[in-house]
Design a protein around this motif. Structure first.
Motif, PDB file in Angstrom:
ATOM      1  N   VAL A  40      10.002 -14.548  19.178  1.00 11.96           N
ATOM      2  CA  VAL A  40      10.721 -13.877  17.997  1.00 11.96           C
ATOM      3  C   VAL A  40      12.128 -14.131  18.102  1.00 11.96           C
ATOM      4  O   VAL A  40      12.721 -14.285  19.202  1.00 11.96           O
ATOM      5  CB  VAL A  40      10.416 -12.306  18.069  1.00 11.96           C
ATOM      6  N   LYS A  41      12.745 -13.939  16.979  1.00 15.93           N
ATOM      7  CA  LYS A  41      14.393 -14.208  16.991  1.00 15.93           C
ATOM      8  C   LYS A  41      14.820 -12.784  17.012  1.00 15.93           C
ATOM      9  O   LYS A  41      14.500 -11.733  16.577  1.00 15.93           O
ATOM     10  CB  LYS A  41      14.732 -14.761  15.594  1.00 15.93           C
ATOM     11  N   SER A  42      16.050 -12.373  17.907  1.00 14.15           N
ATOM     12  CA  SER A  42      16.482 -11.239  18.133  1.00 14.15           C
ATOM     13  C   SER A  42      17.161 -10.841  16.802  1.00 14.15           C
ATOM     14  O   SER A  42      17.647 -11.616  15.959  1.00 14.15           O
ATOM     15  CB  SER A  42      17.477 -11.260  19.218  1.00 14.15           C
ATOM     16  N   GLY A  43      17.532  -9.664  16.784  1.00 16.78           N
ATOM     17  CA  GLY A  43      18.290  -8.972  15.505  1.00 16.78           C
ATOM     18  C   GLY A  43      17.629  -7.893  14.923  1.00 16.78           C
ATOM     19  O   GLY A  43      16.684  -7.154  15.459  1.00 16.78           O
ATOM     20  N   GLN A  44      17.887  -7.881  13.675  1.00 19.01           N
ATOM     21  CA  GLN A  44      17.190  -6.721  12.914  1.00 19.01           C
ATOM     22  C   GLN A  44      15.833  -6.887  12.788  1.00 19.01           C
ATOM     23  O   GLN A  44      15.188  -7.968  12.722  1.00 19.01           O
ATOM     24  CB  GLN A  44      17.812  -6.701  11.365  1.00 19.01           C
ATOM     25  N   ASN A  45      15.169  -5.811  12.544  1.00 24.69           N
ATOM     26  CA  ASN A  45      13.692  -5.670  12.515  1.00 24.69           C
ATOM     27  C   ASN A  45      12.937  -6.319  13.910  1.00 24.69           C
ATOM     28  O   ASN A  45      11.772  -6.789  13.917  1.00 24.69           O
ATOM     29  CB  ASN A  45      13.023  -6.503  11.318  1.00 24.69           C
ATOM     30  N   LEU A  46      13.548  -6.287  14.925  1.00 22.29           N
ATOM     31  CA  LEU A  46      12.870  -6.842  16.206  1.00 22.29           C
ATOM     32  C   LEU A  46      11.555  -6.278  16.622  1.00 22.29           C
ATOM     33  O   LEU A  46      10.561  -6.795  16.833  1.00 22.29           O
ATOM     34  CB  LEU A  46      13.709  -6.967  17.309  1.00 22.29           C
ATOM     35  N   GLN A  47      11.515  -4.785  16.630  1.00 24.92           N
ATOM     36  CA  GLN A  47      10.329  -4.200  17.085  1.00 24.92           C
ATOM     37  C   GLN A  47       9.235  -4.480  16.171  1.00 24.92           C
ATOM     38  O   GLN A  47       8.186  -4.734  16.440  1.00 24.92           O
ATOM     39  CB  GLN A  47      10.559  -2.792  17.173  1.00 24.92           C
ATOM     40  N   GLU A  48       9.718  -4.542  14.738  1.00 21.62           N
ATOM     41  CA  GLU A  48       8.245  -4.745  13.519  1.00 21.62           C
ATOM     42  C   GLU A  48       7.923  -6.280  13.937  1.00 21.62           C
ATOM     43  O   GLU A  48       6.945  -6.150  13.689  1.00 21.62           O
ATOM     44  CB  GLU A  48       9.196  -4.257  12.304  1.00 21.62           C
ATOM     45  N   THR A  49       8.776  -7.032  14.112  1.00 21.42           N
ATOM     46  CA  THR A  49       8.397  -8.507  14.238  1.00 21.42           C
ATOM     47  C   THR A  49       7.461  -8.562  15.476  1.00 21.42           C
ATOM     48  O   THR A  49       6.502  -9.401  15.236  1.00 21.42           O
ATOM     49  CB  THR A  49       9.744  -9.202  14.343  1.00 21.42           C
ATOM     50  N   VAL A  50       7.657  -8.171  16.616  1.00 23.93           N
ATOM     51  CA  VAL A  50       7.042  -8.105  17.729  1.00 23.93           C
ATOM     52  C   VAL A  50       5.666  -7.435  17.371  1.00 23.93           C
ATOM     53  O   VAL A  50       4.641  -8.376  17.621  1.00 23.93           O
ATOM     54  CB  VAL A  50       7.609  -7.471  18.718  1.00 23.93           C
ATOM     55  N   ILE A  51       5.575  -6.457  16.841  1.00 26.64           N
ATOM     56  CA  ILE A  51       4.330  -5.819  16.547  1.00 26.64           C
ATOM     57  C   ILE A  51       3.462  -6.522  15.657  1.00 26.64           C
ATOM     58  O   ILE A  51       2.158  -7.019  15.839  1.00 26.64           O
ATOM     59  CB  ILE A  51       4.625  -4.338  16.088  1.00 26.64           C
ATOM     60  N   HIS A  52       4.177  -7.205  14.454  1.00 21.23           N
ATOM     61  CA  HIS A  52       3.534  -7.911  13.682  1.00 21.23           C
ATOM     62  C   HIS A  52       2.883  -9.334  14.392  1.00 21.23           C
ATOM     63  O   HIS A  52       1.724  -9.882  14.028  1.00 21.23           O
ATOM     64  CB  HIS A  52       4.419  -8.365  12.480  1.00 21.23           C
ATOM     65  N   GLU A  53       3.621  -9.660  15.072  1.00 19.19           N
ATOM     66  CA  GLU A  53       3.320 -11.116  15.749  1.00 19.19           C
ATOM     67  C   GLU A  53       2.109 -10.914  16.567  1.00 19.19           C
ATOM     68  O   GLU A  53       0.935 -11.558  16.815  1.00 19.19           O
ATOM     69  CB  GLU A  53       4.264 -11.997  16.352  1.00 19.19           C
ATOM     70  N   LEU A  54       2.347  -9.764  17.392  1.00 15.46           N
ATOM     71  CA  LEU A  54       1.082  -9.331  18.307  1.00 15.46           C
ATOM     72  C   LEU A  54      -0.243  -8.937  17.502  1.00 15.46           C
ATOM     73  O   LEU A  54      -1.277  -9.494  18.178  1.00 15.46           O
ATOM     74  CB  LEU A  54       1.482  -8.119  19.381  1.00 15.46           C
ATOM     75  N   GLY A  55       0.150  -8.252  16.501  1.00 14.03           N
ATOM     76  CA  GLY A  55      -1.197  -8.256  15.476  1.00 14.03           C
ATOM     77  C   GLY A  55      -1.762  -9.697  15.362  1.00 14.03           C
ATOM     78  O   GLY A  55      -3.082  -9.861  15.454  1.00 14.03           O
ATOM     79  N   HIS A  56      -1.124 -10.750  15.096  1.00 14.34           N
ATOM     80  CA  HIS A  56      -1.890 -11.985  14.752  1.00 14.34           C
ATOM     81  C   HIS A  56      -2.342 -12.545  16.186  1.00 14.34           C
ATOM     82  O   HIS A  56      -3.673 -13.091  16.103  1.00 14.34           O
ATOM     83  CB  HIS A  56      -0.804 -13.177  14.589  1.00 14.34           C
ATOM     84  N   THR A  57      -2.028 -12.109  17.417  1.00 18.65           N
ATOM     85  CA  THR A  57      -2.554 -12.620  18.454  1.00 18.65           C
ATOM     86  C   THR A  57      -3.962 -11.782  18.874  1.00 18.65           C
ATOM     87  O   THR A  57      -4.939 -12.080  19.487  1.00 18.65           O
ATOM     88  CB  THR A  57      -1.763 -12.485  19.755  1.00 18.65           C
ATOM     89  N   LEU A  58      -3.960 -10.576  17.820  1.00 20.83           N
ATOM     90  CA  LEU A  58      -5.316 -10.029  18.115  1.00 20.83           C
ATOM     91  C   LEU A  58      -6.268 -10.207  16.956  1.00 20.83           C
ATOM     92  O   LEU A  58      -7.306  -9.629  16.841  1.00 20.83           O
ATOM     93  CB  LEU A  58      -4.764  -8.299  18.182  1.00 20.83           C
ATOM     94  N   GLY A  59      -6.017 -11.193  16.169  1.00 24.92           N
ATOM     95  CA  GLY A  59      -6.830 -11.694  15.108  1.00 24.92           C
ATOM     96  C   GLY A  59      -6.533 -11.120  13.646  1.00 24.92           C
ATOM     97  O   GLY A  59      -7.296 -11.336  12.850  1.00 24.92           O
ATOM     98  N   LEU A  60      -5.330 -10.340  13.443  1.00 27.41           N
ATOM     99  CA  LEU A  60      -4.912 -10.091  12.329  1.00 27.41           C
ATOM    100  C   LEU A  60      -4.401 -11.160  11.258  1.00 27.41           C
ATOM    101  O   LEU A  60      -3.314 -11.610  11.872  1.00 27.41           O
ATOM    102  CB  LEU A  60      -4.164  -8.828  12.205  1.00 27.41           C
ATOM    103  N   GLY A  61      -4.705 -11.182  10.226  1.00 33.34           N
ATOM    104  CA  GLY A  61      -4.024 -12.058   9.284  1.00 33.34           C
ATOM    105  C   GLY A  61      -2.739 -11.187   8.363  1.00 33.34           C
ATOM    106  O   GLY A  61      -2.740 -10.067   9.059  1.00 33.34           O
ATOM    107  N   HIS A  62      -2.252 -11.915   7.597  1.00 34.09           N
ATOM    108  CA  HIS A  62      -1.256 -11.249   6.782  1.00 34.09           C
ATOM    109  C   HIS A  62      -1.999 -10.244   5.717  1.00 34.09           C
ATOM    110  O   HIS A  62      -3.187 -10.414   5.306  1.00 34.09           O
ATOM    111  CB  HIS A  62      -0.517 -11.947   6.017  1.00 34.09           C
ATOM    112  N   CYS A  63      -1.468  -9.015   5.543  1.00 32.07           N
ATOM    113  CA  CYS A  63      -2.160  -8.102   4.683  1.00 32.07           C
ATOM    114  C   CYS A  63      -1.572  -7.943   3.381  1.00 32.07           C
ATOM    115  O   CYS A  63      -0.237  -8.294   3.191  1.00 32.07           O
ATOM    116  CB  CYS A  63      -1.989  -6.570   5.545  1.00 32.07           C
ATOM    117  N   GLU A  64      -2.308  -7.548   2.502  1.00 31.83           N
ATOM    118  CA  GLU A  64      -1.662  -7.366   1.122  1.00 31.83           C
ATOM    119  C   GLU A  64      -1.126  -6.061   0.905  1.00 31.83           C
ATOM    120  O   GLU A  64      -0.332  -5.695  -0.177  1.00 31.83           O
ATOM    121  CB  GLU A  64      -2.965  -7.484   0.034  1.00 31.83           C
TER     122      GLU A  64
END
Length: 94
Positions: A40-64
């Motif tokens: 992840v790139k540091s900066g704004q929205n870091l926490q949300e970005t980490v959680i989003h990317e971890l979601g992918h590692t757990l098998g989640l795709g992008h949500c509508e």
């Protein structure tokens, strides 16, 4: 990502460098679906970005659902949490 992977454990790298994908363009973060490595790139929205990317590692795709943390291009609506559909998918993927 493959070069940064540590077998058997999830690893999160935070960088100041720009992240780019031919498919997606400029990114805040990247991983592979069900992968072990997140960058992840540091900066704004870091926490949300980490959680989003971890979601992918757990098998989640992008949500509508634009309120879901797994949605993309949703800064104005993002609640910082998984929607019920994504929560259920996580429960079923255990």
């Amino acid at each position: 990502l493959a070069e940064l992977s540590v077998q058997g454990q999830k690893t999160i790298y935070v960088t100041k460098e720009s992240l780019y994908s031919k498919e997606w363009g400029m990114l805040r973060g990247m991983t592979h679906m069900r992968g072990n490595t997140v960058v992840v790139k540091s900066g704004q929205n870091l926490q949300e970005t980490v959680i989003h990317e971890l979601g992918h590692t757990l098998g989640l795709g992008h949500c509508e659902d634009k309120r879901c943390i797994m949605a993309i291009h949703n800064d104005a609506e993002d609640t910082g949490q998984f929607c019920e559909k994504c929560k259920n998918t996580l429960k079923n993927n255990r």
